[in-house]
Design an enzyme around this catalytic site. Sequence first.
Site, PDB file in Angstrom:
ATOM      1  N   GLU A 169       0.837  -1.209   0.000  1.00 30.91           N
ATOM      2  CA  GLU A 169       0.000   0.000   0.000  1.00 30.91           C
ATOM      3  C   GLU A 169       0.874   1.262   0.000  1.00 30.91           C
ATOM      4  OE1 GLU A 169      -2.276  -1.544   3.428  1.00 30.91           O
ATOM      5  OE2 GLU A 169      -4.050  -0.965   2.281  1.00 30.91           O
TER       6      GLU A 169
ATOM      7  N   GLU B 292      -3.763  -9.324   3.920  1.00 30.52           N
ATOM      8  CA  GLU B 292      -4.505  -8.978   5.144  1.00 30.52           C
ATOM      9  C   GLU B 292      -5.637  -9.943   5.430  1.00 30.52           C
ATOM     10  OE1 GLU B 292      -3.412  -6.858   2.926  1.00 30.52           O
ATOM     11  OE2 GLU B 292      -2.683  -5.017   3.873  1.00 30.52           O
TER      12      GLU B 292
HETATM   13  N1  3HC Z   1       4.331  -7.515  11.546  1.00 33.65           N
HETATM   14  C1  3HC Z   1       5.063  -7.921  12.596  1.00 33.65           C
HETATM   15  N2  3HC Z   1       5.924  -8.964  12.540  1.00 33.65           N
HETATM   16  C2  3HC Z   1       6.030  -9.616  11.373  1.00 33.65           C
HETATM   17  C3  3HC Z   1       5.298  -9.234  10.239  1.00 33.65           C
HETATM   18  C4  3HC Z   1       4.410  -8.122  10.344  1.00 33.65           C
HETATM   19  N3  3HC Z   1       3.693  -7.699   9.330  1.00 33.65           N
HETATM   20  N4  3HC Z   1       5.611 -10.063   9.229  1.00 33.65           N
HETATM   21  C5  3HC Z   1       6.526 -10.919   9.713  1.00 33.65           C
HETATM   22  N5  3HC Z   1       6.782 -10.645  11.004  1.00 33.65           N
HETATM   23  C6  3HC Z   1       7.758 -11.308  11.868  1.00 33.65           C
HETATM   24  C7  3HC Z   1       7.396 -12.747  12.162  1.00 33.65           C
HETATM   25  O1  3HC Z   1       6.531 -12.846  13.267  1.00 33.65           O
HETATM   26  C8  3HC Z   1       8.753 -13.346  12.451  1.00 33.65           C
HETATM   27  O2  3HC Z   1       9.105 -12.954  13.752  1.00 33.65           O
HETATM   28  P1  3HC Z   1      10.067 -13.877  14.630  1.00 33.65           P
HETATM   29  O3  3HC Z   1      11.348 -14.006  13.894  1.00 33.65           O
HETATM   30  O4  3HC Z   1      10.139 -13.166  15.918  1.00 33.65           O
HETATM   31  O5  3HC Z   1       9.340 -15.187  14.711  1.00 33.65           O
HETATM   32  C9  3HC Z   1       9.674 -12.603  11.501  1.00 33.65           C
HETATM   33  O6  3HC Z   1       8.969 -11.411  11.143  1.00 33.65           O
HETATM   34  C10 3HC Z   1      10.031 -13.355  10.252  1.00 33.65           C
HETATM   35  O7  3HC Z   1       8.823 -13.835   9.680  1.00 33.65           O
HETATM   36  P2  3HC Z   1       8.776 -15.233   8.918  1.00 33.65           P
HETATM   37  O8  3HC Z   1       9.365 -16.301   9.777  1.00 33.65           O
HETATM   38  O9  3HC Z   1       7.398 -15.405   8.445  1.00 33.65           O
HETATM   39  O10 3HC Z   1       9.793 -14.933   7.729  1.00 33.65           O
HETATM   40  P3  3HC Z   1       9.716 -15.357   6.227  1.00 33.65           P
HETATM   41  O11 3HC Z   1      10.923 -14.807   5.587  1.00 33.65           O
HETATM   42  O12 3HC Z   1       9.411 -16.810   6.113  1.00 33.65           O
HETATM   43  O13 3HC Z   1       8.414 -14.605   5.613  1.00 33.65           O
HETATM   44  C11 3HC Z   1       6.938 -12.754   5.201  1.00 33.65           C
HETATM   45  C12 3HC Z   1       8.390 -13.208   5.537  1.00 33.65           C
HETATM   46  C13 3HC Z   1       6.564 -13.263   3.811  1.00 33.65           C
HETATM   47  C14 3HC Z   1       6.897 -11.256   5.267  1.00 33.65           C
HETATM   48  C15 3HC Z   1       5.979 -13.387   6.236  1.00 33.65           C
HETATM   49  O14 3HC Z   1       6.480 -13.092   7.532  1.00 33.65           O
HETATM   50  C16 3HC Z   1       4.585 -12.880   6.171  1.00 33.65           C
HETATM   51  O15 3HC Z   1       3.803 -13.376   5.398  1.00 33.65           O
HETATM   52  N6  3HC Z   1       4.250 -11.891   7.001  1.00 33.65           N
HETATM   53  C17 3HC Z   1       2.924 -11.355   7.119  1.00 33.65           C
HETATM   54  C18 3HC Z   1       2.663 -10.381   6.044  1.00 33.65           C
HETATM   55  C19 3HC Z   1       1.331  -9.746   6.256  1.00 33.65           C
HETATM   56  O16 3HC Z   1       0.356 -10.378   6.556  1.00 33.65           O
HETATM   57  N7  3HC Z   1       1.278  -8.439   6.086  1.00 33.65           N
HETATM   58  C20 3HC Z   1       0.094  -7.693   6.253  1.00 33.65           C
HETATM   59  C21 3HC Z   1       0.110  -7.094   7.591  1.00 33.65           C
HETATM   60  S1  3HC Z   1      -1.404  -6.312   7.970  1.00 33.65           S
HETATM   61  C22 3HC Z   1      -1.309  -4.825   7.174  1.00 33.65           C
HETATM   62  O17 3HC Z   1      -0.365  -4.539   6.515  1.00 33.65           O
HETATM   63  C23 3HC Z   1      -2.450  -3.926   7.439  1.00 33.65           C
HETATM   64  C24 3HC Z   1      -2.477  -2.787   6.501  1.00 33.65           C
HETATM   65  O18 3HC Z   1      -3.299  -3.068   5.440  1.00 33.65           O
HETATM   66  C25 3HC Z   1      -2.999  -1.561   7.182  1.00 33.65           C
END
Ligand code: 3HC
Length: 694
Positions: A105, A125
């Site tokens: 975004e 999301e």
């Molecule tokens: N917020 C906080 N922590 C996050 C995060 C996020 N968005 N995304 C990942 N992390 C953290 C994980 O909890 C993990 O923490 P840890 O090492 O303490 O366990 C660390 O980052 C690494 O994550 P992964 O083990 O999943 O690492 P990968 O490299 O395998 O994957 C990724 C990376 C593809 C970014 C995956 O973490 C992921 O899918 N994350 C979620 C992405 C997501 O859902 N984003 C949307 C958030 S909501 C949003 O943006 C709202 C907006 O619209 C207003």
Amino acid sequence: MAVDYTTHDGVAVITLNNPPVNGLGLSTRAGIVEGIERAQNDPGIEAIVLTGAGKAFSGGADITEFNTPKATQEPTLATVIKIVEGSAKPVVAAIHSVAMGGGLELALGAHYRVAAPGAQIALPEVKLGILPGAGGTQRLPRAIGLEAALNMIVSGTPVMSEKLADSGLFDELAQGDLAEAALAFARKVGAKEGPHPKLRDRRIEHPNAAGFIQFARNSVAAVAKHFPAPHKCIDAVEAGVQNGFDKGLAFERECFIALVQTPESRALRHAFFGERAASKIPDVPSDTPVRDINQVAVIGAGTMGGGIAMNFINAGIPVTLLETRQEALDRGLATIRKNYEASVRKGKLKPEALEQRMALITPTLSYDDLKNADLIVEAVFEELDVKEQVFRRLDEVAKQGAILASNTSTLDVDRIAAFTKRPQDVVGMHFFSPANVMKLLEVVRGRETAKDVLATVMKLAKKIRKTAVVSGVCDGFIGNRMIEQYIRQALFMLEEGALPAQVDRAIEKFGFAMGPFRMSDLAGNDIGWAIRKRRYQEHPDMHYSKIADRLCETGRFGQKTGGGWYDYKAGDRTAYPSKVVDDMIVAFSKEANAGRRKISDEEIVERLVFSLVNEGAKILEEGIASKASDIDMVYLAGYGFPLYRGGPMLYADTVGLYNVERAIRRYAAQPNGDAWQLASGIAALAAQGRGFNG
Ligand code: 3HC
Ligand code: NAI
């Protein structure tokens, strides 16, 4: 500092630097605004590049801030994006690795986007039970069109940047170094007169937007019954199509605020963090060295051994498969081949991959062929003396440092380890059937299991795509120990007045994939019978309803015998309520002098779910599981517990432990109440007004 600011010949580069994934927490957001303002105020700057350090452009909003004051503290992400979009100097997002959620975004708020190939682009999301809350539902359709955008928003699935090369999302797909390409692009647009393009000004062109939105709505209705978010995603996109950008944006915000409060979103976020937390073991540091696993051996090519072998083969790790007899080996190999053939037929596996996978298996009848294995997983008959023979033999042939794992579901891993002179190398790897399909792996930590063995197995689990949870040694480990209490309650309720179909219907309505009786008919009622017979010897004081034994005595073992708790027709897995069985249950109650009463669906659900919660609390007290979320992951990944409720322990928190305690005390005072020994942890947490999850 969560954001770095550097200048390069007239271009300011704002680099998000908030490891691990450049989450857009408060300090990162503030840093971006500071960078944009600094660049505006510097007359030497003509353009701005926005990028991310390390392994992501940005993984999105910081999920840990949700429902905390930081989430809404200014500058919010919406404000940041507004400032980026409003910048008089052009902002170029340089996207690599991961641009997800709020990260994407943010990039959509920039005037231009340059991407590296191989970047995962997503608005995930919806997988957290929310919708893109910073303009994603409005700007993505304007960037790539209504259909492609709606698909991405509703599914949350990442799309590779090269696939989006011609979509209108990127102004350039960088072939060489991204930083250089972005700087060159920024200089080019920096030299141009403004105003620079804003996605908010683009129109959404579609010949039949209303028709497509209706189509999307119908599709979502079929698959997302229990989740409000996908529906809201469509509503928000529709609002933008019908009423324009600003109204769409305001509606999106409203939906975001409502969804983030829902129990479904809480459950999905709990599962997201729970899965990651499960791989962390309190006394095993994350930098514990791991052993190399390049060659695996599996002992026993039966139901479990074959499936276990497939996991490693699928990850490209060669497997030596050992059996006692050639026929058993041939049968096991044929089953594995049949499974792969089915995948080819369904289009899930390329035909040429089938032979490649089969070629990774070396069948053998000789233990000498195991001497190079880095990991040996035993899946032979569930009898301690057979396990003893196998582990004594493994101790002789396995190389120094090889990990010796048992797939036992009920035996004591410490006793198995004691058959070897290297108990530190022994661990339980409890796969679930079918082992090539089920996500759950319980990693059973023996008294002497070495930390590097645990660290290695947890890392390997990720490679073979399992959700691994560590369990201490106890009868049934986490999952089966809890399910035993659940089954006990289900059987008591038959005795007290319910019938199998009512129990199954109530708990399936609660969201379980399958009720206890349909499940038992599928797995085979004889399995539970065998376990109970052992229990009668081991725990003569423990009270079980004998109603299931009565059923088994009639030979009704379930689907495989054409009848169990239900009747089955040949070639049809539908469970038809059985008059014979229902009459037998009623007669049994009479004989037992139990007196039948009407049992409400609410009672059925409470007794089944709270029996899990109560045993889960004991498992926590005993240190068999190290955290409540581990128990939830076991139930979500292995037992069909409804994802939208987040697992038994989170569900208990949602109900409130005060209420859980009261219900348990009430059931303990009823007939068969001796099955309820309230876990002291529940009472203690309830007294403090706390839950299992803080
Ligand atoms: N917020 C906080 N922590 C996050 C995060 C996020 N968005 N995304 C990942 N992390 C953290 C994980 O909890 C993990 O923490 P840890 O090492 O303490 O366990 C660390 O980052 C690494 O994550 P992964 O083990 O999943 O690492 P990968 O490299 O395998 O994957 C990724 C990376 C593809 C970014 C995956 O973490 C992921 O899918 N994350 C979620 C992405 C997501 O859902 N984003 C949307 C958030 S909501 C949003 O943006 C709202 C907006 O619209 C207003
Ligand atoms: P199975 O009976 O289908 O397979 C066992 C295989 O081991 C047979 O092919 C047999 O020939 C072979 N075998 C027996 N003794 C052997 C020996 N000394 N050396 C080499 N091979 C030998 O049994 P299943 O269901 O695969 O169970 C295996 C193990 O997995 C058991 O410990 C069981 O408790 C456990 N398990 C089973 C689950 C299930 O749902 N079936 C689930 C989780 C664990």
